[in-house]
Design a protein around this motif. Sequence first.
Motif, PDB file in Angstrom:
ATOM      1  N   SER A 162       4.248   2.174   7.381  1.00  0.00           N
ATOM      2  CA  SER A 162       4.506   2.690   6.138  1.00  0.00           C
ATOM      3  C   SER A 162       5.651   4.107   5.718  1.00  0.00           C
ATOM      4  CB  SER A 162       3.648   2.594   5.191  1.00  0.00           C
ATOM      5  OG  SER A 162       2.838   4.211   5.023  1.00  0.00           O
ATOM      6  N   GLU A 203      -5.560  -1.553  -3.466  1.00  0.00           N
ATOM      7  CA  GLU A 203      -4.352  -2.438  -3.651  1.00  0.00           C
ATOM      8  C   GLU A 203      -3.327  -1.697  -3.238  1.00  0.00           C
ATOM      9  OE1 GLU A 203      -3.120  -3.342  -6.864  1.00  0.00           O
ATOM     10  OE2 GLU A 203      -4.802  -4.536  -7.170  1.00  0.00           O
ATOM     11  N   GLN A 204      -2.200  -2.317  -3.076  1.00  0.00           N
ATOM     12  CA  GLN A 204      -1.029  -1.784  -1.549  1.00  0.00           C
ATOM     13  C   GLN A 204      -0.666  -0.092  -2.499  1.00  0.00           C
ATOM     14  OE1 GLN A 204       2.864  -3.233  -2.183  1.00  0.00           O
ATOM     15  NE2 GLN A 204       3.135  -2.580  -0.040  1.00  0.00           N
ATOM     16  N   CYS A 222      -2.743   3.324   1.587  1.00  0.00           N
ATOM     17  CA  CYS A 222      -3.479   1.820   2.908  1.00  0.00           C
ATOM     18  C   CYS A 222      -1.548   1.187   2.450  1.00  0.00           C
ATOM     19  CB  CYS A 222      -3.990   0.973   1.626  1.00  0.00           C
ATOM     20  SG  CYS A 222      -5.063  -0.278   2.458  1.00  0.00           S
ATOM     21  N   PRO A 223      -1.071   0.468   3.497  1.00  0.00           N
ATOM     22  CA  PRO A 223      -0.048   0.220   2.864  1.00  0.00           C
ATOM     23  C   PRO A 223      -0.018  -0.978   2.703  1.00  0.00           C
ATOM     24  CG  PRO A 223      -0.459   0.437   5.587  1.00  0.00           C
ATOM     25  CD  PRO A 223      -1.911   0.690   4.589  1.00  0.00           C
ATOM     26  N   VAL A 224      -0.978  -1.712   2.309  1.00  0.00           N
ATOM     27  CA  VAL A 224      -0.879  -3.156   1.658  1.00  0.00           C
ATOM     28  C   VAL A 224      -1.909  -3.426   0.519  1.00  0.00           C
ATOM     29  CG1 VAL A 224      -0.037  -4.185   3.308  1.00  0.00           C
ATOM     30  CG2 VAL A 224      -2.467  -4.359   3.339  1.00  0.00           C
ATOM     31  N   SER A 225      -2.508  -4.494  -0.340  1.00  0.00           N
ATOM     32  CA  SER A 225      -3.708  -4.149  -1.020  1.00  0.00           C
ATOM     33  C   SER A 225      -4.247  -5.460  -0.377  1.00  0.00           C
ATOM     34  CB  SER A 225      -2.757  -6.171  -1.698  1.00  0.00           C
ATOM     35  OG  SER A 225      -1.962  -4.878  -2.905  1.00  0.00           O
ATOM     36  N   GLU A 263       4.107  -8.186   0.015  1.00  0.00           N
ATOM     37  CA  GLU A 263       4.072  -6.847   0.480  1.00  0.00           C
ATOM     38  C   GLU A 263       4.599  -6.526   1.638  1.00  0.00           C
ATOM     39  OE1 GLU A 263       0.037  -5.971  -2.133  1.00  0.00           O
ATOM     40  OE2 GLU A 263       0.378  -5.977   0.387  1.00  0.00           O
ATOM     41  N   LYS A 264       4.884  -7.559   2.851  1.00  0.00           N
ATOM     42  CA  LYS A 264       5.702  -6.896   3.931  1.00  0.00           C
ATOM     43  C   LYS A 264       6.930  -6.477   3.334  1.00  0.00           C
ATOM     44  CE  LYS A 264       6.504 -11.646   5.762  1.00  0.00           C
ATOM     45  NZ  LYS A 264       5.873 -12.175   6.756  1.00  0.00           N
TER      46      LYS A 264
ATOM     47  N   SER D  85       5.656   2.002  -8.064  1.00  0.00           N
ATOM     48  CA  SER D  85       5.891   1.175  -6.901  1.00  0.00           C
ATOM     49  C   SER D  85       6.752  -0.387  -7.659  1.00  0.00           C
ATOM     50  CB  SER D  85       4.452   0.530  -5.730  1.00  0.00           C
ATOM     51  OG  SER D  85       3.654  -0.002  -6.484  1.00  0.00           O
TER      52      SER D  85
END
Lengths: 291, 136, 154, 99
Positions: A162, A203-204, A222-225, A263-264, D85
């Motif tokens: 990230s 959460e992301q 956090c890069p992802v959920s 999310e990626k 976001s």
Amino acid sequence: MSDKYAVLPCNGLDKCAGQMTKEIAMLLCEGTQNEMICPVFYRVADARYDKIAKENPLLVVDGCGTRCASKLAGEKGLKIFRKMTVTEEAQKRGVTLPTDTLRLSEKEIALCTAMADEFIKEETAVPEQMVQAVEFPAPAEYLIHKKDKFIFRVPTEGFYFSENDCWLQVVGNRARIGITDFMQQSLSDIMFFTPPPVGVELEQFDEAGNVESGKAVFELICPVSGKVVAVNTELLTAPERINENPYEQGWVAELELTNFDEEKDFLLNTADYMKILKKKVDEFHVNKQKG
Amino acid sequence: MSTNKKVNVIACSGMGKVYGLMAREAVLHTVQRLCPEQAKTLCLAYIVTGDEEALAGFDNQPCITVDGCPAMCSAKSVAAMGGDIKEELKVLDVMKLHKGAKPGTATELTPEGWAITEEIAAKIAERVQEIQKEER
Amino acid sequence: MAEELKIGVVSCSGEDCAGGTISRLATRKMIDEIRPDNTVTICLPLFIAGGQEERMFAKEYPTIAVDGCKQACAKRATEKYSGKVNSVVFVSEIIGDEFAESPALSTRDLTTEHQAMVDKVAAEITKQFDEIMNAKGKDSGARKSSSCSCGCDC
Amino acid sequence: MSEDKDTFMGVPRDTIDWKPTIDYEKCDYCMECFDFCPHHVFEKRENEPIKLVVANPLNCVVFCRACSKTCGPDALTFPSKAEVSKKIKETREAMSSHE
């Protein structure tokens, strides 16, 4: 996980948030094995609480950003298992705390109850050893960027990054997160580590714990959920593992992914992160010269 | 009066960070003020050269290394040169007891930095005494 | 701006003599105040403790050793583990053997006299630094930053 | 320094509303945040009644809220991460549909 905790509230008497920490500590200790530590007495008399504090995982409840209870724990050389801060939780839940009174109304009591309940529930979350172990392979190869005598490494395969300098390694529906080599070197010697709570759903871009060096506090974004299924407990006593090996022994938490495919798109691959890293290294350098 | 030779206390003296200066000052404080009769320091830079004369400074006596950061330069260099290390002390371990402390820079310590440095020196001195007893 | 040339400065930081204290402080002054843009500090014991970064540096970049006493540990260790040094500054030649070899000095006991020695040594490092820079045909930035009060001729 | 415009996650940084807001009712000018932030987001105003301002909001690292943890009186707030976001995702989609 232990079923008994030492609970250390700040008990700031001159602020509403401080008044609430005592309430939360009471809720956490009522009807459980948990034991409360009086911060005022502990400050002047080690002996009374040293055994409780050192033999049980420590839960710190701070009222506000001054974090007196955390600082007290630091002073006494205790490692913090979990900490909660009333003002942060209030903000997260959209509760405005009163500034004109120290008395707690129903609204504040409700927040205290919610915070205590969340921890008690989390405590009974799936214990680490029950989670099926997943093998996370060590990076086979690194892309390297050199600047003066510094060498920054970025793994080439199986990792995502990230822009907040965190990494993600995915195996099936599980992932490990950590901080990148660049950030580790920028922070220098890491002395403290606060893990994200096990069992919590992030959460992301939520905060997934933090690390602190002599230079700065770094919040892991956090890069992802995902749901936190394990944290690297070794870092509690040896946070320098992050400096030594940020992509392997220095991993921070393990997640069960909940929305990875979508999310990626917001994550970077090695080549793209490398571009950002180079820019940051140059900027850091310029900053250093000015500073 | 002890007939024992002196314990060697060797600091990393790292140049890059305040922790290196703290290690150096803690060692100087120990050997010059706290226990000049029981401890002496050796120059790590000299040990690193590997000169026979430098290594003779070990005197077949036990060593305490004092390192600023986890790179553990003093402990690793002394071990590589055959020193008998009885204790590896780390400045960061003591820093962890002073969360948020601002000890200063690689050239100058703040009063807070000096206080922590003296705490480290006291720890070194305690180990010096213990080691001398064990060796007797 | 083109990629700047960096020079490594390796101080002996001798723990056994006062020359080490002066050497250490002069090196830091050079790196922090006089030529911060073009200098990198190299930690001498890191040669053994496994810093690949430090070991590579003197192979690839020009390096100045700053030695407190005649043992010349900084020069010899750098050449043993890394690469040839471009020049050596002998602190004892600048401030005199007698003081340089007296017992190690705590920064707590620094006097204005000691500070003057630090400035003098820093000026010598700067001089050698600029010679290397000029030989490499690069502008060291020396002319731009004339605000330093170290007594050097910048 | 660099010619290229600052971006975050592929969208121009200046389209992202992420910065601390100082509540001057609460702020006691202890300057902890100023000392803490390495990105020079805050600036001191020595001779003015308001002694601390968010001078460089675009320097603020998107999603970082670390300065607020140094704030004793809790005078620093940030926008909601979820909304920011979402907005970034929308901007990205709009940008890609223009290509």
